[in-house]
Design a protein around this motif. Sequence first.
Motif, PDB file in Angstrom:
ATOM      1  N   SER A 211       0.755  -1.095  -0.269  1.00  0.00           N
ATOM      2  CA  SER A 211      -0.054  -0.195   0.037  1.00  0.00           C
ATOM      3  C   SER A 211       1.448   1.290   0.019  1.00  0.00           C
ATOM      4  N   SER A 212       0.361   2.452  -0.535  1.00  0.00           N
ATOM      5  CA  SER A 212       1.310   3.755  -0.613  1.00  0.00           C
ATOM      6  C   SER A 212       0.399   4.333   0.186  1.00  0.00           C
ATOM      7  N   SER A 213       1.522   5.551   1.104  1.00  0.00           N
ATOM      8  CA  SER A 213       1.384   6.389   1.659  1.00  0.00           C
ATOM      9  C   SER A 213      -0.331   6.801   1.472  1.00  0.00           C
ATOM     10  N   ALA A 214      -0.979   7.264   0.732  1.00  0.00           N
ATOM     11  CA  ALA A 214      -2.107   7.247   0.152  1.00  0.00           C
ATOM     12  C   ALA A 214      -3.377   6.337   0.364  1.00  0.00           C
ATOM     13  N   GLU A 215      -2.724   5.642  -0.243  1.00  0.00           N
ATOM     14  CA  GLU A 215      -3.892   4.754   0.782  1.00  0.00           C
ATOM     15  C   GLU A 215      -4.007   4.554   1.363  1.00  0.00           C
ATOM     16  N   HIS A 216      -3.264   3.760   2.315  1.00  0.00           N
ATOM     17  CA  HIS A 216      -2.591   3.849   4.077  1.00  0.00           C
ATOM     18  C   HIS A 216      -3.631   5.252   5.073  1.00  0.00           C
ATOM     19  N   MET A 217      -3.828   6.156   4.067  1.00  0.00           N
ATOM     20  CA  MET A 217      -4.356   7.689   4.548  1.00  0.00           C
ATOM     21  C   MET A 217      -5.905   7.364   4.615  1.00  0.00           C
ATOM     22  N   ALA A 218      -5.850   7.174   3.067  1.00  0.00           N
ATOM     23  CA  ALA A 218      -7.492   7.292   3.436  1.00  0.00           C
ATOM     24  C   ALA A 218      -8.394   6.231   3.889  1.00  0.00           C
ATOM     25  N   PHE A 219      -7.851   4.905   4.323  1.00  0.00           N
ATOM     26  CA  PHE A 219      -8.262   3.646   5.374  1.00  0.00           C
ATOM     27  C   PHE A 219      -8.545   4.569   6.202  1.00  0.00           C
ATOM     28  N   LEU A 220      -7.552   5.372   6.932  1.00  0.00           N
ATOM     29  CA  LEU A 220      -7.810   5.381   8.124  1.00  0.00           C
ATOM     30  C   LEU A 220      -8.894   6.240   8.294  1.00  0.00           C
ATOM     31  N   LYS A 221      -8.581   7.360   7.482  1.00  0.00           N
ATOM     32  CA  LYS A 221      -9.745   8.886   7.378  1.00  0.00           C
ATOM     33  C   LYS A 221     -11.614   7.894   6.549  1.00  0.00           C
ATOM     34  N   ALA A 222     -11.155   6.758   6.743  1.00  0.00           N
ATOM     35  CA  ALA A 222     -12.640   6.164   6.198  1.00  0.00           C
ATOM     36  C   ALA A 222     -13.104   5.652   7.676  1.00  0.00           C
ATOM     37  N   GLU A 223     -11.774   4.730   8.083  1.00  0.00           N
ATOM     38  CA  GLU A 223     -12.202   3.962   9.985  1.00  0.00           C
ATOM     39  C   GLU A 223     -12.528   5.158  10.369  1.00  0.00           C
ATOM     40  N   VAL A 224     -11.722   5.860  10.406  1.00  0.00           N
ATOM     41  CA  VAL A 224     -12.601   6.965  11.585  1.00  0.00           C
ATOM     42  C   VAL A 224     -13.997   8.000  11.678  1.00  0.00           C
TER      43      VAL A 224
ATOM     44  N   ASN B  35       1.703   2.497  16.252  1.00  0.00           N
ATOM     45  CA  ASN B  35       2.423   2.298  15.872  1.00  0.00           C
ATOM     46  C   ASN B  35       3.736   2.501  14.864  1.00  0.00           C
ATOM     47  N   SER B  36       4.504   2.942  14.872  1.00  0.00           N
ATOM     48  CA  SER B  36       5.799   2.567  13.421  1.00  0.00           C
ATOM     49  C   SER B  36       5.007   3.650  12.884  1.00  0.00           C
ATOM     50  N   ARG B  37       4.632   2.643  11.256  1.00  0.00           N
ATOM     51  CA  ARG B  37       4.168   3.361   9.944  1.00  0.00           C
ATOM     52  C   ARG B  37       2.305   3.638  10.475  1.00  0.00           C
ATOM     53  N   GLY B  38       1.732   3.220  11.328  1.00  0.00           N
ATOM     54  CA  GLY B  38       0.815   4.060  11.919  1.00  0.00           C
ATOM     55  C   GLY B  38       0.510   5.292  11.778  1.00  0.00           C
ATOM     56  N   GLY B  39       2.006   5.902  12.701  1.00  0.00           N
ATOM     57  CA  GLY B  39       2.338   7.602  12.908  1.00  0.00           C
ATOM     58  C   GLY B  39       2.606   7.797  11.601  1.00  0.00           C
ATOM     59  N   ASN B  40       2.638   7.085  10.334  1.00  0.00           N
ATOM     60  CA  ASN B  40       3.237   8.458   9.174  1.00  0.00           C
ATOM     61  C   ASN B  40       1.334   8.399   8.603  1.00  0.00           C
ATOM     62  N   ALA B  41       0.160   7.850   8.603  1.00  0.00           N
ATOM     63  CA  ALA B  41      -0.715   7.514   8.169  1.00  0.00           C
ATOM     64  C   ALA B  41      -1.552   8.703  10.019  1.00  0.00           C
ATOM     65  N   ILE B  42      -1.132   8.442  10.404  1.00  0.00           N
ATOM     66  CA  ILE B  42      -1.975   9.873  11.414  1.00  0.00           C
ATOM     67  C   ILE B  42      -0.906  10.933  11.378  1.00  0.00           C
ATOM     68  N   ARG B  43       0.109  11.401  11.058  1.00  0.00           N
ATOM     69  CA  ARG B  43       0.469  12.241  10.579  1.00  0.00           C
ATOM     70  C   ARG B  43      -0.001  13.552   9.553  1.00  0.00           C
TER      71      ARG B  43
END
Length: 474
Positions: free
Chosen positions: A97-110, A127-135
């Motif tokens: 997954s890309s950073s953009a896909e990761h962020m979009a998945f998190l946004k949809a869950e929020v 944790n770890s990469r999860g923080g990248n998506a949060i930021r």
Amino acid sequence: MPSTSPIRARLSRRGFLGLSGSALALGALSGCASLAPAPKPHPPIVFVHGNGDTAALWITTAWRFETEGWPADRLFAIDLPYPLARDDDAQAQPGRSSSAEHMAFLKAEVERVMQATGSAQVVLIGNSRGGNAIRNYIRHGGGQRTVSHAILGGTPNHGVWAIPGFREGNEFSGTGPFLSGLNRPRNAAGDEVDGPTRWLTIRSDHNDKFASPDGVWIGRPGQPTFVTAAGPELKGAENVVIAGLDHRETAYSRPAFEAMWRFLTGEAPRRQGIAMQAHPVLQGKITGLGMNPRAPASGNYTNNLPLPGAQLEIYAVGADTGLRQGAPVHQKTVGDDGLWGPFTAESGQAYEFVISAPGYATTHLYRSPFARSSDWVHLRAERLAEAEARQPGSVLVFTRPRGYFDPRRDSLSLDGQATLPGVPTSGTAGASSARLHLPAQAQRAVVGQFNGETVAGRNWPAEAGHLTVLELTY
């Protein structure tokens, strides 16, 4: 300006709930109930796992929050279908997954959590990469409005490496476009975080494999990464250092939880342990392993996709022997959602989970007794290497998903051996599993021990397609 302090030196303060520890537990005194304002409800928390991981790693953290009084129905965790980052963030890669896909998945869950709970804001813990998506979500996805508090454990905020010209397209490059953009100063003070969200980072003082000045963990031993142990810190955040923690423990350990709890409530946790439930209700999904298009025979990349048609049997077993205590106590062939439960367990009872699926080894998974209920008890079917399947004897996997094995710090053994195969005995801790090959012999108990936690299973014949996994909880 950021503050960096040992966990035990932190000052107590009133957190966002505006309540003392006693008020968190009891609410307003009954005699003053008509005069005191009603306590604010606990906001939802969304946990975000790291690179290649699953929501299941947050089980014990959720249990700790519940023990302290955070309602279980206000705790959520994403399970990214393809949790591994791409080699180059801008280039599509199967199974990643890309950073953009990761962020979009998190946004949809929020957004889903906010709608389900009626809450205007959430707390994000990664944790770890999860923080990248949060930021990324708070910076570019509208999270400044929806996220009250962001907690990052071991996130490589300034890269796993910061080597100009070296793999700069990767999400973990400190000199690459992704992290350079997130770290661009927001003000004259040089803050690297976005308000009004409040930020906490948790890092190790020296034992985080992805905040290491030496390139051994990126395949460049002896070469500088230009990243230090302080790499996970962010200017403008509250930055906490906890001595000795490994990369995963910065999010999943008891000391990390204590830092989270203090940050959110302004108080120390009231209890040291996890409150036990008499009849924990367990649920989760069965997942498998994706096929590597570059090396199909290896078939080993991680995903969190359901494995429809997989069969599960659960047996009650002796905690010291792994020996079955009768017929299966639960059986199911999973559907398209991969869900294998619900199953009501007994407090203090050890279980064997047996997963059968075409293309996989019959996986015998042994775990410590479950303290509390969880919907995140995800089980993964495993594969044997071709050489393992041809060799008489057994294959024994000992795994610690929420941390690494560190022989310098930990008391550990596997089947009586103090040295675990594949686990370094020096340097930064970085191996979360060990794989031991046993000679052909009659079935017997095989035991893994780690800092007082013991998991016992049985040796099963690899030549018949079986594999034993001993999984630690803590």
